[in-house]
Motif scaffolding. Structure first.
Motif, short mmCIF file in Angstrom:
data_model
loop_
_atom_site.label_atom_id
_atom_site.label_comp_id
_atom_site.label_asym_id
_atom_site.label_seq_id
_atom_site.Cartn_x
_atom_site.Cartn_y
_atom_site.Cartn_z
N PRO A 64 -8.00 -33.03 -12.72
CA PRO A 64 -7.37 -31.77 -13.12
C PRO A 64 -6.59 -31.17 -11.96
O PRO A 64 -6.77 -31.56 -10.80
N ALA A 65 -5.72 -30.22 -12.29
CA ALA A 65 -4.80 -29.70 -11.28
C ALA A 65 -5.12 -28.27 -10.89
O ALA A 65 -5.42 -27.42 -11.73
N LEU A 66 -5.03 -28.01 -9.58
CA LEU A 66 -5.08 -26.65 -9.04
C LEU A 66 -3.64 -26.16 -8.95
O LEU A 66 -2.87 -26.61 -8.11
N GLY A 67 -3.26 -25.26 -9.84
CA GLY A 67 -1.90 -24.76 -9.83
C GLY A 67 -1.64 -23.84 -8.66
O GLY A 67 -2.50 -23.03 -8.29
N ASP A 68 -0.48 -23.97 -8.04
CA ASP A 68 -0.08 -23.12 -6.90
C ASP A 68 -1.13 -23.12 -5.80
O ASP A 68 -1.41 -22.08 -5.19
N PRO B 140 8.64 -32.06 0.56
CA PRO B 140 8.86 -32.09 -0.89
C PRO B 140 9.15 -33.47 -1.44
O PRO B 140 9.06 -33.68 -2.66
N GLU B 141 9.51 -34.42 -0.57
CA GLU B 141 9.77 -35.78 -1.04
C GLU B 141 8.51 -36.44 -1.61
O GLU B 141 8.59 -37.48 -2.26
N LEU B 142 7.35 -35.84 -1.37
CA LEU B 142 6.08 -36.37 -1.88
C LEU B 142 5.59 -35.64 -3.11
O LEU B 142 4.70 -36.12 -3.80
N ASN B 143 6.11 -34.47 -3.35
CA ASN B 143 5.58 -33.58 -4.37
C ASN B 143 6.44 -33.61 -5.63
O ASN B 143 7.41 -32.87 -5.75
N GLY B 144 6.10 -34.50 -6.54
CA GLY B 144 6.91 -34.63 -7.76
C GLY B 144 6.61 -35.92 -8.49
O GLY B 144 5.51 -36.46 -8.40
N TYR B 145 7.63 -36.44 -9.20
CA TYR B 145 7.41 -37.54 -10.13
C TYR B 145 8.53 -38.59 -10.04
O TYR B 145 9.68 -38.27 -9.73
N TRP B 146 8.15 -39.84 -10.33
CA TRP B 146 9.13 -40.91 -10.46
C TRP B 146 9.43 -41.07 -11.95
O TRP B 146 8.58 -41.49 -12.73
N LYS B 147 10.66 -40.68 -12.35
CA LYS B 147 11.02 -40.72 -13.77
C LYS B 147 12.42 -41.32 -13.93
O LYS B 147 13.34 -40.96 -13.20
N ASP B 148 12.53 -42.24 -14.89
CA ASP B 148 13.84 -42.84 -15.22
C ASP B 148 14.54 -43.39 -13.99
O ASP B 148 15.74 -43.22 -13.79
N GLY B 149 13.77 -44.05 -13.13
CA GLY B 149 14.36 -44.72 -11.98
C GLY B 149 14.74 -43.83 -10.83
O GLY B 149 15.49 -44.26 -9.94
N ALA B 150 14.24 -42.59 -10.81
CA ALA B 150 14.59 -41.68 -9.71
C ALA B 150 13.44 -40.71 -9.45
O ALA B 150 12.62 -40.45 -10.33
N THR C 228 6.97 -26.46 -7.59
CA THR C 228 5.65 -25.91 -7.29
C THR C 228 4.70 -27.04 -6.92
O THR C 228 4.95 -28.21 -7.22
N VAL C 229 3.58 -26.68 -6.29
CA VAL C 229 2.55 -27.66 -5.94
C VAL C 229 1.39 -27.51 -6.92
O VAL C 229 0.75 -26.47 -6.99
N ARG C 230 1.15 -28.56 -7.70
CA ARG C 230 -0.01 -28.62 -8.58
C ARG C 230 -0.89 -29.74 -8.04
O ARG C 230 -0.61 -30.92 -8.27
N LEU C 231 -1.91 -29.35 -7.32
CA LEU C 231 -2.73 -30.31 -6.59
C LEU C 231 -3.80 -30.90 -7.50
O LEU C 231 -4.75 -30.22 -7.89
N GLY C 232 -3.63 -32.19 -7.84
CA GLY C 232 -4.65 -32.88 -8.61
C GLY C 232 -5.86 -33.17 -7.74
O GLY C 232 -5.70 -33.59 -6.60
N VAL C 233 -7.05 -32.94 -8.28
CA VAL C 233 -8.29 -33.19 -7.53
C VAL C 233 -9.14 -34.16 -8.35
O VAL C 233 -9.58 -33.84 -9.45
N ALA C 234 -9.35 -35.36 -7.81
CA ALA C 234 -10.12 -36.37 -8.53
C ALA C 234 -11.59 -35.94 -8.61
O ALA C 234 -12.21 -35.61 -7.61
#
Length: 293
Positions: free
Chosen positions: A174-178, A141-151, A157-163
């Motif tokens: 666009p994202a494949l939800g779940d 889970p340390e990879l699945n998320g966002y860098w916001k406001d310095g943290a 949930t996993v929303r897998l973006g597919v280039a």
């Protein structure tokens, strides 16, 4: 495309996605000229405005004219991507890891599953790879998320973006939800529809919102390894190359197996190399047990 009805004489006509992009990028919608139906402002109009003036140099192939160059305006989507990737390169401290994954077990399992399926419903290697990435993202889970406001902010949930490369130029993810809980046949069907809508400009707003981790797969272009740029505010991007036959040592014997190179571009602010290596290890282990996908 979905449009927001006007609410008064001075309300700017813009799609919901365009409004969200304008808020996040600080673009004044009233200053834009919409290219959609009836002058409606589209997401690409906002992206082009937030990117600012971008041009590309095109040189003649004729030797006598090599010293002369002309500037052509970039496609709006390409201009927006250029601005986003420039910001990502300057703001995100990237580092890269890669591994070679043996696909012999996965490919054999896939052939067995496809033996009695209609051609249109047969699994393809890309579906197995994407499902493995989605499950690995859930396990790390340390990879699945966002860098916001310095943290780092993990996503539940996993929303897998597919280039997806666009026919007119540019790229969208666009994202494949779940994607981690979706059965493989459903994932394949959903992915096919997502790519079709992306290339025809008919993506739904929900399909462009907030991918938690993105995959770029250039295997169909003959590329063996992909080292990508992270899409902010995400903290990781996985690159997948083409499946190729390579020598592999098994029990002291040299044989040839199908393999793929998986790479990881990671944000050093969010974690260290040891944590990130766990994702590639998880992808590898999952593909050695394809019945769990």
């Amino acid at each position: 495309m979905e449009h927001t009805p006007a609410e008064g004489p001075h309300r700017v006509k813009a799609s919901p996605l365009a409004r969200r992009l304008a808020r996040s990028s600080g673009v004044d919608l009233s200053s834009l000229r919409g290219t959609g139906r009836g002058g409606t402002i589209r997401a690409d109009d906002v992206r082009a405005a937030s990117a600012g003036p971008v041009s590309r140099t095109v040189e003649s192939r004729e030797p006598a004219r090599l010293s002369s160059a002309t500037a052509e305006p970039a496609y709006p989507a390409r201009a927006a991507i250029a601005a986003l990737m420039s910001r990502a390169n300057s703001e995100i401290p990237h580092y890269y890891l890669s591994t070679r994954v043996d696909l012999a077990v996965a490919m054999a399992w896939m052939r067995d599953r496809n033996a009695n399926r209609p051609v249109a419903e047969r699994l393809v290697p890309a579906a197995l790879l994407l499902k493995a990435v989605a499950l690995a993202a859930r396990r790390v889970p340390e990879l699945n998320g966002y860098w916001k406001d310095g943290a780092f902010v993990p996503s539940p949930t996993v929303r897998l973006g597919v280039a997806v490369s666009l026919r007119g130029g540019g790229l969208v993810a666009p994202a494949l939800g779940d994607a981690d809980t979706m059965p493989l046949p459903e994932l394949m069907a959903t992915l096919k529809g997502l790519v079709s809508r992306a290339r025809s400009g008919r993506l739904r707003a929900s399909e462009t919102a907030d991918p938690t981790v993105t995959v770029t797969n250039l295997g169909d272009q003959g590329v063996e390894a992909v080292f990508g740029v992270i899409y902010p505010p995400q903290v990781a991007l996985i690159g997948l190359g083409r499946v190729i036959e390579q020598p592999v040592a098994v029990d002291g014997m040299l044989t040839v197996h199908p393999t793929v190179t998986a790479t990881l571009a990671a944000d050093h602010r969010a974690s260290d190399g040891a944590t990130r290596a766990r994702l590639l290890t998880a992808i590898d282990r999952l593909l050695q047990r394809p019945e769990e996908l």
